[in-house]
Design a protein around this motif. Structure first.
Motif, PDB file in Angstrom:
ATOM      1  N   SER A   6      57.398  58.480  15.650  1.00  0.00           N
ATOM      2  CA  SER A   6      58.297  57.367  14.824  1.00  0.00           C
ATOM      3  C   SER A   6      57.479  57.028  13.625  1.00  0.00           C
ATOM      4  O   SER A   6      56.437  56.629  13.364  1.00  0.00           O
ATOM      5  CB  SER A   6      58.156  56.070  15.908  1.00  0.00           C
ATOM      6  N   PRO A   7      58.102  57.378  12.536  1.00  0.00           N
ATOM      7  CA  PRO A   7      57.770  57.143  11.016  1.00  0.00           C
ATOM      8  C   PRO A   7      57.697  55.357  11.061  1.00  0.00           C
ATOM      9  O   PRO A   7      56.785  54.890  10.341  1.00  0.00           O
ATOM     10  CB  PRO A   7      58.678  57.727  10.362  1.00  0.00           C
ATOM     11  N   THR A   8      58.561  54.526  11.829  1.00  0.00           N
ATOM     12  CA  THR A   8      58.591  53.385  11.712  1.00  0.00           C
ATOM     13  C   THR A   8      57.036  52.844  12.264  1.00  0.00           C
ATOM     14  O   THR A   8      56.417  51.764  11.476  1.00  0.00           O
ATOM     15  CB  THR A   8      59.642  52.516  12.698  1.00  0.00           C
ATOM     16  N   VAL A   9      56.586  53.159  13.229  1.00  0.00           N
ATOM     17  CA  VAL A   9      55.208  52.766  13.745  1.00  0.00           C
ATOM     18  C   VAL A   9      54.440  53.042  12.656  1.00  0.00           C
ATOM     19  O   VAL A   9      53.274  52.312  12.564  1.00  0.00           O
ATOM     20  CB  VAL A   9      55.066  53.116  15.166  1.00  0.00           C
ATOM     21  N   LYS A  10      54.214  54.386  12.444  1.00  0.00           N
ATOM     22  CA  LYS A  10      53.278  55.077  11.158  1.00  0.00           C
ATOM     23  C   LYS A  10      53.276  53.896  10.216  1.00  0.00           C
ATOM     24  O   LYS A  10      52.140  53.710   9.637  1.00  0.00           O
ATOM     25  CB  LYS A  10      53.639  56.236  11.137  1.00  0.00           C
ATOM     26  N   ARG A  11      54.474  53.583   9.661  1.00  0.00           N
ATOM     27  CA  ARG A  11      54.497  52.764   8.590  1.00  0.00           C
ATOM     28  C   ARG A  11      54.022  51.423   8.775  1.00  0.00           C
ATOM     29  O   ARG A  11      53.313  50.935   7.654  1.00  0.00           O
ATOM     30  CB  ARG A  11      55.931  52.518   7.911  1.00  0.00           C
ATOM     31  N   ARG A  12      54.073  50.773   9.832  1.00  0.00           N
ATOM     32  CA  ARG A  12      53.586  49.628  10.115  1.00  0.00           C
ATOM     33  C   ARG A  12      52.090  49.606  10.562  1.00  0.00           C
ATOM     34  O   ARG A  12      51.413  48.698   9.779  1.00  0.00           O
ATOM     35  CB  ARG A  12      54.366  49.081  11.457  1.00  0.00           C
ATOM     36  N   ARG A  13      51.541  50.572  10.917  1.00  0.00           N
ATOM     37  CA  ARG A  13      50.401  50.788  11.143  1.00  0.00           C
ATOM     38  C   ARG A  13      49.564  50.885   9.833  1.00  0.00           C
ATOM     39  O   ARG A  13      48.546  50.320   9.705  1.00  0.00           O
ATOM     40  CB  ARG A  13      50.015  51.874  12.152  1.00  0.00           C
ATOM     41  N   LEU A  14      50.181  51.815   9.007  1.00  0.00           N
ATOM     42  CA  LEU A  14      49.556  52.045   7.680  1.00  0.00           C
ATOM     43  C   LEU A  14      49.392  50.848   6.838  1.00  0.00           C
ATOM     44  O   LEU A  14      48.519  50.350   6.353  1.00  0.00           O
ATOM     45  CB  LEU A  14      50.434  53.094   6.879  1.00  0.00           C
ATOM     46  N   ALA A  15      50.503  49.967   7.037  1.00  0.00           N
ATOM     47  CA  ALA A  15      50.595  48.411   6.260  1.00  0.00           C
ATOM     48  C   ALA A  15      49.438  47.698   6.687  1.00  0.00           C
ATOM     49  O   ALA A  15      48.635  47.235   5.900  1.00  0.00           O
ATOM     50  CB  ALA A  15      51.720  47.913   6.394  1.00  0.00           C
ATOM     51  N   LEU A  16      49.225  47.604   7.898  1.00  0.00           N
ATOM     52  CA  LEU A  16      48.313  46.768   8.482  1.00  0.00           C
ATOM     53  C   LEU A  16      46.731  47.264   8.176  1.00  0.00           C
ATOM     54  O   LEU A  16      45.919  46.495   7.597  1.00  0.00           O
ATOM     55  CB  LEU A  16      48.211  46.718  10.160  1.00  0.00           C
ATOM     56  N   THR A  17      46.906  48.562   8.180  1.00  0.00           N
ATOM     57  CA  THR A  17      45.483  49.247   7.859  1.00  0.00           C
ATOM     58  C   THR A  17      45.015  48.830   6.370  1.00  0.00           C
ATOM     59  O   THR A  17      43.869  48.420   6.194  1.00  0.00           O
ATOM     60  CB  THR A  17      45.212  50.616   8.153  1.00  0.00           C
ATOM     61  N   LEU A  18      46.132  49.145   5.445  1.00  0.00           N
ATOM     62  CA  LEU A  18      45.436  48.896   4.155  1.00  0.00           C
ATOM     63  C   LEU A  18      45.357  47.579   3.866  1.00  0.00           C
ATOM     64  O   LEU A  18      44.421  47.253   2.763  1.00  0.00           O
ATOM     65  CB  LEU A  18      46.789  49.514   3.172  1.00  0.00           C
ATOM     66  N   ARG A  19      46.193  46.550   4.321  1.00  0.00           N
ATOM     67  CA  ARG A  19      45.701  45.247   4.132  1.00  0.00           C
ATOM     68  C   ARG A  19      44.291  44.896   4.659  1.00  0.00           C
ATOM     69  O   ARG A  19      43.515  44.189   4.047  1.00  0.00           O
ATOM     70  CB  ARG A  19      46.882  44.309   4.925  1.00  0.00           C
ATOM     71  N   GLN A  20      43.920  45.565   5.937  1.00  0.00           N
ATOM     72  CA  GLN A  20      42.606  45.272   6.330  1.00  0.00           C
ATOM     73  C   GLN A  20      41.497  45.492   5.822  1.00  0.00           C
ATOM     74  O   GLN A  20      40.392  44.802   5.494  1.00  0.00           O
ATOM     75  CB  GLN A  20      42.570  45.662   7.966  1.00  0.00           C
ATOM     76  N   LEU A  21      41.657  46.992   5.059  1.00  0.00           N
ATOM     77  CA  LEU A  21      40.711  47.649   4.184  1.00  0.00           C
ATOM     78  C   LEU A  21      40.558  46.747   3.040  1.00  0.00           C
ATOM     79  O   LEU A  21      39.433  46.610   2.342  1.00  0.00           O
ATOM     80  CB  LEU A  21      41.033  49.117   3.905  1.00  0.00           C
ATOM     81  N   ARG A  22      41.628  46.513   2.334  1.00  0.00           N
ATOM     82  CA  ARG A  22      41.657  45.776   0.941  1.00  0.00           C
ATOM     83  C   ARG A  22      40.681  44.338   1.340  1.00  0.00           C
ATOM     84  O   ARG A  22      39.799  43.827   0.568  1.00  0.00           O
ATOM     85  CB  ARG A  22      43.025  45.549   0.537  1.00  0.00           C
ATOM     86  N   THR A  23      41.128  43.977   2.439  1.00  0.00           N
ATOM     87  CA  THR A  23      40.337  42.250   2.624  1.00  0.00           C
ATOM     88  C   THR A  23      38.951  42.606   2.979  1.00  0.00           C
ATOM     89  O   THR A  23      37.950  41.772   2.494  1.00  0.00           O
ATOM     90  CB  THR A  23      41.174  41.593   3.931  1.00  0.00           C
ATOM     91  N   ALA A  24      38.543  43.750   3.593  1.00  0.00           N
ATOM     92  CA  ALA A  24      37.313  43.927   3.931  1.00  0.00           C
ATOM     93  C   ALA A  24      36.354  44.440   2.606  1.00  0.00           C
ATOM     94  O   ALA A  24      35.098  44.140   2.518  1.00  0.00           O
ATOM     95  CB  ALA A  24      37.024  45.112   5.156  1.00  0.00           C
ATOM     96  N   ALA A  25      37.133  45.053   1.637  1.00  0.00           N
ATOM     97  CA  ALA A  25      36.418  45.563   0.243  1.00  0.00           C
ATOM     98  C   ALA A  25      36.240  44.142  -0.475  1.00  0.00           C
ATOM     99  O   ALA A  25      35.769  44.311  -1.701  1.00  0.00           O
ATOM    100  CB  ALA A  25      37.373  46.419  -0.224  1.00  0.00           C
ATOM    101  N   GLY A  26      37.066  43.103  -0.073  1.00  0.00           N
ATOM    102  CA  GLY A  26      36.709  41.708  -0.721  1.00  0.00           C
ATOM    103  C   GLY A  26      37.653  41.728  -2.166  1.00  0.00           C
ATOM    104  O   GLY A  26      37.240  41.054  -3.312  1.00  0.00           O
ATOM    105  N   LEU A  27      38.762  42.521  -2.003  1.00  0.00           N
ATOM    106  CA  LEU A  27      39.645  42.629  -3.193  1.00  0.00           C
ATOM    107  C   LEU A  27      40.699  41.911  -2.935  1.00  0.00           C
ATOM    108  O   LEU A  27      41.544  41.735  -1.990  1.00  0.00           O
ATOM    109  CB  LEU A  27      40.051  44.025  -3.573  1.00  0.00           C
ATOM    110  N   SER A  28      41.456  41.151  -3.990  1.00  0.00           N
ATOM    111  CA  SER A  28      42.787  40.486  -4.034  1.00  0.00           C
ATOM    112  C   SER A  28      43.854  41.545  -4.035  1.00  0.00           C
ATOM    113  O   SER A  28      43.317  42.687  -4.792  1.00  0.00           O
ATOM    114  CB  SER A  28      42.921  39.425  -5.122  1.00  0.00           C
ATOM    115  N   ALA A  29      44.854  40.999  -3.699  1.00  0.00           N
ATOM    116  CA  ALA A  29      46.150  42.085  -3.807  1.00  0.00           C
ATOM    117  C   ALA A  29      46.285  42.381  -5.569  1.00  0.00           C
ATOM    118  O   ALA A  29      46.680  43.251  -5.820  1.00  0.00           O
ATOM    119  CB  ALA A  29      47.425  41.606  -3.311  1.00  0.00           C
TER     120      ALA A  29
END
Length: 291
Positions: A6-29
């Motif tokens: 399911s590309p839908t699930v992959k897109r959602r997982r990717l979105a969550l992961t990128l947000r978590q990684l950005r937050t862990a890196a201490g960067l604002s959007a």
């Protein structure tokens, strides 16, 4: 692609992961987007799973988040999968956008918990029952659209009986199995289908009898998704709640919301008939319909 991919699930997982990684890196959007020559609204759409980012953009973001090597390649592989076409796209003419999301998520769920207070769950419907349900629905659709909807519902059931079948935990209110959708003959065949499905090792069906004296005002589905395998950097298991309406749907993901519906489901399980008692009750209803 198989219905389980399911590309839908992959897109959602990717979105969550990128947000978590950005937050862990201490960067604002704003700062993260600026570093890859985009604006904050572009990154917001990615992190909310509204768009499918190009793998090259994902690679650039991972670089500024400090992710490289096998972990980076695992995320980029998911980004590529998220851009593929879903098996359900041949039904685009009859699939509303809000239900496209659900079909994609259902296709790759590891556990599906469902409480249905009016009808038989779509994953367990016979073709005749589904056709009668669409024909007698509150909104009028053409015969051709009905046949497409029935075909889609049958295609969704391709996940049943496979090695990758999700665990199904279904609670059906007694009204759902007594409502004569399509007439007694159709309902009897439908109940017989439930009895057969209940024999599968990964299917648990419980009937909530009128005598339970309780229920829940509205059907709902809880979907669990398995974590992606290492070296993918986000190994958290995922869960959401789906609520269907006449003109749309709600997807609840906040922990407090998911916890409330999960607790409600377990409470309903506790007062519903056991799977064995459910089979006895369903057999009695089918026998009554045969008279």
């Amino acid at each position: 692609m198989t219905p389980r991919q399911s590309p839908t699930v992959k897109r959602r997982r990717l979105a969550l992961t990128l947000r978590q990684l950005r937050t862990a890196a201490g960067l604002s959007a704003v700062e993260a987007a600026r570093r890859v020559d985009h604006d904050a609204s572009w990154l917001s759409r990615i992190e909310n799973a509204e768009v499918r980012p190009h793998p090259n953009d994902v690679r650039a973001m991972l670089t500024i988040y400090g992710i490289d090597g096998e972990q980076a390649e695992a995320v980029i592989a998911v980004a590529r999968q998220a851009r593929q076409r879903g098996w359900w796209q041949r039904y685009n003419d009859v699939l509303p956008d809000w239900f496209v999301t659900y079909v994609g998520m259902e296709s790759e769920a590891s556990v599906i918990r469902s409480y249905e207070c009016q009808m038989i769950p779509g994953l367990l419907q016979t073709e005749e029952y589904a056709r009668a349900a669409f024909s007698g629905g509150p909104t009028q659709i053409s015969d051709a659209e009905i046949e497409q909807q029935v075909a889609l519902r049958m295609d969704r059931q391709a996940i049943l009986g496979t090695d990758e079948q999700p665990a199904l935990r279904m609670i059906i209110d007694e009204g759902g199995v007594r409502r004569e959708v399509g007439g007694p003959k159709v309902l009897k065949a439908q109940i017989e289908r439930l009895l057969r499905e209940s024999e599968r090792s990964r299917v648990r069906i419980q009937l909530l009898p009128f005598g339970a004296g309780t229920g829940f005002d509205g059907s709902f589905v809880i979907l669990d998704f398995p974590p992606l395998p290492a070296p993918y950097p986000d190994a958290a298991e995922d869960r959401l709640v789906y609520l269907d309406t006449l003109t749309g749907a709600h997807y609840l993901e906040r922990p407090v919301e998911v916890a409330a519906y999960s607790a409600a489901f377990e409470q309903l399980c506790a007062v519903a008939l056991s799977p064995a008692a459910t089979r006895d009750a369903l057999s009695n209803i089918a026998n009554d319909l045969a008279r």
